[in-house]
Design an enzyme around this catalytic site. Structure first.
Site, PDB file in Angstrom:
ATOM      1  N   LYS A  43     -10.738  -5.070   6.531  1.00  0.00           N
ATOM      2  CA  LYS A  43     -10.998  -6.507   6.724  1.00  0.00           C
ATOM      3  C   LYS A  43     -10.949  -6.896   8.200  1.00  0.00           C
ATOM      4  O   LYS A  43     -11.680  -7.767   8.641  1.00  0.00           O
ATOM      5  CB  LYS A  43      -9.957  -7.350   5.972  1.00  0.00           C
ATOM      6  CG  LYS A  43     -10.047  -7.236   4.479  1.00  0.00           C
ATOM      7  CD  LYS A  43      -8.956  -8.062   3.819  1.00  0.00           C
ATOM      8  CE  LYS A  43      -7.566  -7.509   4.055  1.00  0.00           C
ATOM      9  NZ  LYS A  43      -7.276  -6.208   3.470  1.00  0.00           N
ATOM     10  N   GLN A  89      -3.926  -7.896   2.652  1.00  0.00           N
ATOM     11  CA  GLN A  89      -3.833  -7.121   1.396  1.00  0.00           C
ATOM     12  C   GLN A  89      -5.157  -7.221   0.611  1.00  0.00           C
ATOM     13  O   GLN A  89      -6.196  -7.368   1.215  1.00  0.00           O
ATOM     14  CB  GLN A  89      -2.636  -7.567   0.533  1.00  0.00           C
ATOM     15  CG  GLN A  89      -1.278  -7.206   1.128  1.00  0.00           C
ATOM     16  CD  GLN A  89      -0.786  -8.225   2.130  1.00  0.00           C
ATOM     17  OE1 GLN A  89      -0.829  -9.419   1.900  1.00  0.00           O
ATOM     18  NE2 GLN A  89      -0.308  -7.766   3.260  1.00  0.00           N
ATOM     19  N   GLY A 114      -1.745  -4.620   8.257  1.00  0.00           N
ATOM     20  CA  GLY A 114      -1.949  -4.009   9.562  1.00  0.00           C
ATOM     21  C   GLY A 114      -3.418  -3.743   9.722  1.00  0.00           C
ATOM     22  O   GLY A 114      -4.071  -3.313   8.785  1.00  0.00           O
ATOM     23  N   HIS A 115      -3.952  -4.089  10.868  1.00  0.00           N
ATOM     24  CA  HIS A 115      -5.342  -3.701  11.072  1.00  0.00           C
ATOM     25  C   HIS A 115      -5.567  -3.206  12.484  1.00  0.00           C
ATOM     26  O   HIS A 115      -4.907  -3.604  13.424  1.00  0.00           O
ATOM     27  CB  HIS A 115      -6.329  -4.801  10.679  1.00  0.00           C
ATOM     28  CG  HIS A 115      -5.989  -6.141  11.206  1.00  0.00           C
ATOM     29  ND1 HIS A 115      -5.452  -7.127  10.425  1.00  0.00           N
ATOM     30  CD2 HIS A 115      -6.108  -6.654  12.436  1.00  0.00           C
ATOM     31  CE1 HIS A 115      -5.257  -8.198  11.161  1.00  0.00           C
ATOM     32  NE2 HIS A 115      -5.644  -7.940  12.375  1.00  0.00           N
ATOM     33  N   ARG A 163      -2.199   7.363   1.922  1.00  0.00           N
ATOM     34  CA  ARG A 163      -2.752   6.513   0.863  1.00  0.00           C
ATOM     35  C   ARG A 163      -3.258   7.372  -0.281  1.00  0.00           C
ATOM     36  O   ARG A 163      -3.782   8.465  -0.051  1.00  0.00           O
ATOM     37  CB  ARG A 163      -3.915   5.679   1.417  1.00  0.00           C
ATOM     38  CG  ARG A 163      -3.459   4.700   2.480  1.00  0.00           C
ATOM     39  CD  ARG A 163      -4.623   3.889   3.037  1.00  0.00           C
ATOM     40  NE  ARG A 163      -4.161   3.040   4.121  1.00  0.00           N
ATOM     41  CZ  ARG A 163      -4.848   2.779   5.230  1.00  0.00           C
ATOM     42  NH1 ARG A 163      -6.037   3.304   5.412  1.00  0.00           N
ATOM     43  NH2 ARG A 163      -4.343   1.999   6.152  1.00  0.00           N
ATOM     44  N   THR A 199       0.660   0.292   8.794  1.00  0.00           N
ATOM     45  CA  THR A 199       1.968  -0.349   8.900  1.00  0.00           C
ATOM     46  C   THR A 199       3.102   0.647   8.687  1.00  0.00           C
ATOM     47  O   THR A 199       4.063   0.664   9.432  1.00  0.00           O
ATOM     48  CB  THR A 199       2.060  -1.496   7.864  1.00  0.00           C
ATOM     49  OG1 THR A 199       0.990  -2.393   8.124  1.00  0.00           O
ATOM     50  CG2 THR A 199       3.376  -2.242   7.956  1.00  0.00           C
ATOM     51  N   ASP A 215     -19.641   6.225   5.762  1.00  0.00           N
ATOM     52  CA  ASP A 215     -19.779   7.540   6.409  1.00  0.00           C
ATOM     53  C   ASP A 215     -18.790   8.576   5.866  1.00  0.00           C
ATOM     54  O   ASP A 215     -19.062   9.770   5.908  1.00  0.00           O
ATOM     55  CB  ASP A 215     -19.593   7.400   7.920  1.00  0.00           C
ATOM     56  CG  ASP A 215     -18.271   6.726   8.267  1.00  0.00           C
ATOM     57  OD1 ASP A 215     -18.063   5.583   7.810  1.00  0.00           O
ATOM     58  OD2 ASP A 215     -17.447   7.342   8.966  1.00  0.00           O
ATOM     59  N   ASP A 222      -6.294  -2.584   2.802  1.00  0.00           N
ATOM     60  CA  ASP A 222      -6.774  -1.525   3.708  1.00  0.00           C
ATOM     61  C   ASP A 222      -8.275  -1.284   3.599  1.00  0.00           C
ATOM     62  O   ASP A 222      -8.751  -0.172   3.836  1.00  0.00           O
ATOM     63  CB  ASP A 222      -6.038  -0.193   3.444  1.00  0.00           C
ATOM     64  CG  ASP A 222      -4.540  -0.357   3.476  1.00  0.00           C
ATOM     65  OD1 ASP A 222      -4.051  -1.058   4.372  1.00  0.00           O
ATOM     66  OD2 ASP A 222      -3.858   0.191   2.589  1.00  0.00           O
ATOM     67  N   GLU A 223      -9.027  -2.314   3.258  1.00  0.00           N
ATOM     68  CA  GLU A 223     -10.475  -2.148   3.090  1.00  0.00           C
ATOM     69  C   GLU A 223     -11.225  -2.180   4.419  1.00  0.00           C
ATOM     70  O   GLU A 223     -12.418  -1.909   4.459  1.00  0.00           O
ATOM     71  CB  GLU A 223     -11.044  -3.269   2.193  1.00  0.00           C
ATOM     72  CG  GLU A 223     -10.505  -3.306   0.782  1.00  0.00           C
ATOM     73  CD  GLU A 223      -9.306  -4.235   0.659  1.00  0.00           C
ATOM     74  OE1 GLU A 223      -8.783  -4.664   1.711  1.00  0.00           O
ATOM     75  OE2 GLU A 223      -8.890  -4.527  -0.474  1.00  0.00           O
TER      76      GLU A 223
HETATM   77  P1  IMP Z   1       5.113  -5.734   0.050  1.00  0.00           P
HETATM   78  O1  IMP Z   1       3.921  -6.576   0.323  1.00  0.00           O
HETATM   79  O2  IMP Z   1       5.695  -5.091   1.291  1.00  0.00           O
HETATM   80  O3  IMP Z   1       6.149  -6.431  -0.776  1.00  0.00           O
HETATM   81  O4  IMP Z   1       4.627  -4.488  -0.849  1.00  0.00           O
HETATM   82  C1  IMP Z   1       4.138  -4.666  -2.164  1.00  0.00           C
HETATM   83  C2  IMP Z   1       2.968  -3.728  -2.441  1.00  0.00           C
HETATM   84  O5  IMP Z   1       1.851  -4.119  -1.674  1.00  0.00           O
HETATM   85  C3  IMP Z   1       3.230  -2.261  -2.081  1.00  0.00           C
HETATM   86  O6  IMP Z   1       2.544  -1.441  -2.993  1.00  0.00           O
HETATM   87  C4  IMP Z   1       2.612  -2.132  -0.712  1.00  0.00           C
HETATM   88  O7  IMP Z   1       2.241  -0.796  -0.423  1.00  0.00           O
HETATM   89  C5  IMP Z   1       1.398  -3.018  -0.875  1.00  0.00           C
HETATM   90  N1  IMP Z   1       0.902  -3.575   0.385  1.00  0.00           N
HETATM   91  C6  IMP Z   1       1.439  -4.598   1.091  1.00  0.00           C
HETATM   92  N2  IMP Z   1       0.685  -4.859   2.169  1.00  0.00           N
HETATM   93  C7  IMP Z   1      -0.347  -4.014   2.134  1.00  0.00           C
HETATM   94  C8  IMP Z   1      -1.499  -3.835   2.962  1.00  0.00           C
HETATM   95  O8  IMP Z   1      -1.725  -4.529   3.952  1.00  0.00           O
HETATM   96  N3  IMP Z   1      -2.342  -2.834   2.578  1.00  0.00           N
HETATM   97  C9  IMP Z   1      -2.144  -2.084   1.474  1.00  0.00           C
HETATM   98  N4  IMP Z   1      -1.098  -2.228   0.663  1.00  0.00           N
HETATM   99  C10 IMP Z   1      -0.209  -3.186   0.990  1.00  0.00           C
END
Ligand code: IMP
Length: 436
Positions: free
Chosen positions: A16, A223, A40-41, A304, A299, A332, A13-14
């Site tokens: 990207k 991720q 998700g972006h 958060r 997603t 910001d 969630d940076e």
């Molecule tokens: P999974 O990828 O659904 O198996 O989740 C494993 C861990 O990765 C959990 O802590 C999710 O919240 C985290 N996670 C998976 N995808 C993302 C993402 O795109 N952004 C932030 N955290 C993520």
């Protein structure tokens, strides 16, 4: 000409998507190399908002290749829905190519993800419940269903049958669930095959051709580094490798094809799901950052967790990925904070001090950030378009990050719009910066 990898340098969630979207302007192709629709972006383009989970960010540019690489796990229903959404907005989707070797998320993967989390109870990972882990497990167990299987009904059914067999015990509570009916599952997936057929391709050789012709290719990670199954906060991680090295495996290129590695970090830190987070804020400031930064998952919509910037973790991420450039997003959001803290080391149990990222899970679980305090700023920076438009304190904050991590800040985000950025360096392979 360059192969550029873009990775998350924190827990995902940076931002990207926005950085990929900006760099994609200069590339011929964007290749996603791991993860699935757990990512998700959101991209804001000309006032229009686009949300993607699977489709690489470059899709908004006509005439570019947008590839979903072999390392991605694909839920075909989600992909079809995303493509339908783009079609409905009259976007050109002919450049979307899907690796025939990518693995498919099946209905039983989603059920297994749910069941696995329920079984763990308080120890749950906090997954997105999209079936990501079980799909990668099947891939490793050689029981995966791949995109190419969608094109042959007989093979598809046989493979689903074989994959279901060892799961019968775990899936017993769902025995009569229509989602597990072999015949209708096969038919449903064959329908996806028909719908996706025009996009299925040998993305690896397409990528080779582009690179061999000197065309710039972006490799887009999902991720973040600290969610990496090998290098992150295991077991509170995702089931793939979001680090830069995985671009080679998940797209089918060699290390020599990578010229730059851009690490994206927020100006502070967030994490979704369970697991250690040494700089986590639990008082008012944390909630303030959450509200101001809109820190709710794209997603899953989950709130958060928020924290100060963790430079110990960022330096580790820089080394693991071999970062050549940093992109700092959401600067910001920090406007108005009188003082800013950045963690420069950790304090663990028995007052032990850690100057570098600890490898041991138990150490990390007890670690808290030890902070440097830097002055904040109150001026609105959302209109800043060059470094000199930034207040002195904001420039010092960025300099501190770059000095500590040893990687230059090449791009700064000062708002959600794609124009709300400051470039300090252009992507080029002529002078790659070493990440040591
Ligand atoms: P999974 O990828 O659904 O198996 O989740 C494993 C861990 O990765 C959990 O802590 C999710 O919240 C985290 N996670 C998976 N995808 C993302 C993402 O795109 N952004 C932030 N955290 C993520």
């Amino acid at each position: 000409m360059p192969g550029i990898v873009i990775v998350g340098a924190q827990w995902g969630d940076e931002g990207k998507g926005k950085i990929t979207d900006l760099l994609a302007e200069q590339a011929d192709a964007v290749v996603r190399f791991q993860g699935g629709n757990n990512a998700g972006h959101t991209i804001v383009r000309d006032g229009e908002t686009f949300k993607f989970h699977l489709i690489p960010s470059g899709i908004l540019y006509p005439g570019k290749w947008c590839m979903i690489g072999n390392g991605v796990v694909v839920d075909p229903k989600v992909l079809c829905e995303e493509l339908d959404g783009l079609r409905a907005r009259s976007m050109d989707i002919s450049g979307l190519k899907l690796s025939a070797n990518a693995h498919l998320i099946m209905p039983y993967h989603r059920l297994l993800d749910e069941a696995g989390e329920a079984r763990l109870g308080k120890l749950e990972i906090g997954t997105t419940r999209r079936g990501i882990g079980p799909c990668y497990s099947d891939k490793a167990a050689r029981l995966g269903i791949r995109v190419q299987d969608l094109l042959d009904g007989k093979i598809l059914k046989k493979k689903i049958m074989a994959a279901l067999e060892p799961k019968k015990l775990t899936l017993r509570p769902y025995e009569r669930d229509p989602r597990l009916d072999l015949q209708s599952m096969t038919e449903e997936y064959l329908t996806y095959g028909h719908r996706l057929e025009q996009h299925i391709a040998d993305t690896t050789s397409m990528t080779h051709k582009l690179l061999d012709d000197g065309k710039p290719v972006l490799f887009e990670g999902a991720q973040g580094t600290l969610l990496d199954i090998d290098h992150g906060t295991y077991p509170f991680v995702t089931s793939s490798n979001p680090v830069a090295g995985a671009a080679c495996v998940g797209a089918g290129v060699g290390p020599k094809d990578i010229d730059e590695v851009w690490g994206v970090t927020k100006a502070y830190a967030t994490r979704v799901g369970a697991g250690p987070f040494p700089t986590e804020l639990d008082e008012e400031v944390g909630e303030g950052l959450r509200q101001k930064g809109g820190e709710f998952g794209t997603t899953t919509g989950r709130a958060r967790r928020t924290g100060w910037l963790d430079l110990v973790a960022l330096k580790y991420a820089s080394r693991i990925n071999g970062l050549t450039h940093l992109a700092v997003t959401k600067l910001d959001v920090l406007t108005g904070q009188e003082t800013l803290k950045v963690a420069t080391r950790y304090r663990g149990e028995d007052e032990a001090i850690f100057e570098t990222y600890p490898y041991h899970q138990s150490v990390l679980h007890h670690a808290h950030g030890e902070y440097e305090e830097l002055p904040g700023w109150s001026e609105d920076i959302t209109e800043a378009r060059s470094e000199s438009d930034l207040p002195q304190a904001a420039r010092e904050y960025l300099d501190y990050i770059a000095d500590f991590v040893g990687v230059p800040v090449a791009l700064i985000g000062v708002g959600p719009g794609r124009e709300q950025v400051i470039w300090t360096e252009t992507p080029s392979v002529t002078t790659p910066v070493s990440a040591s």
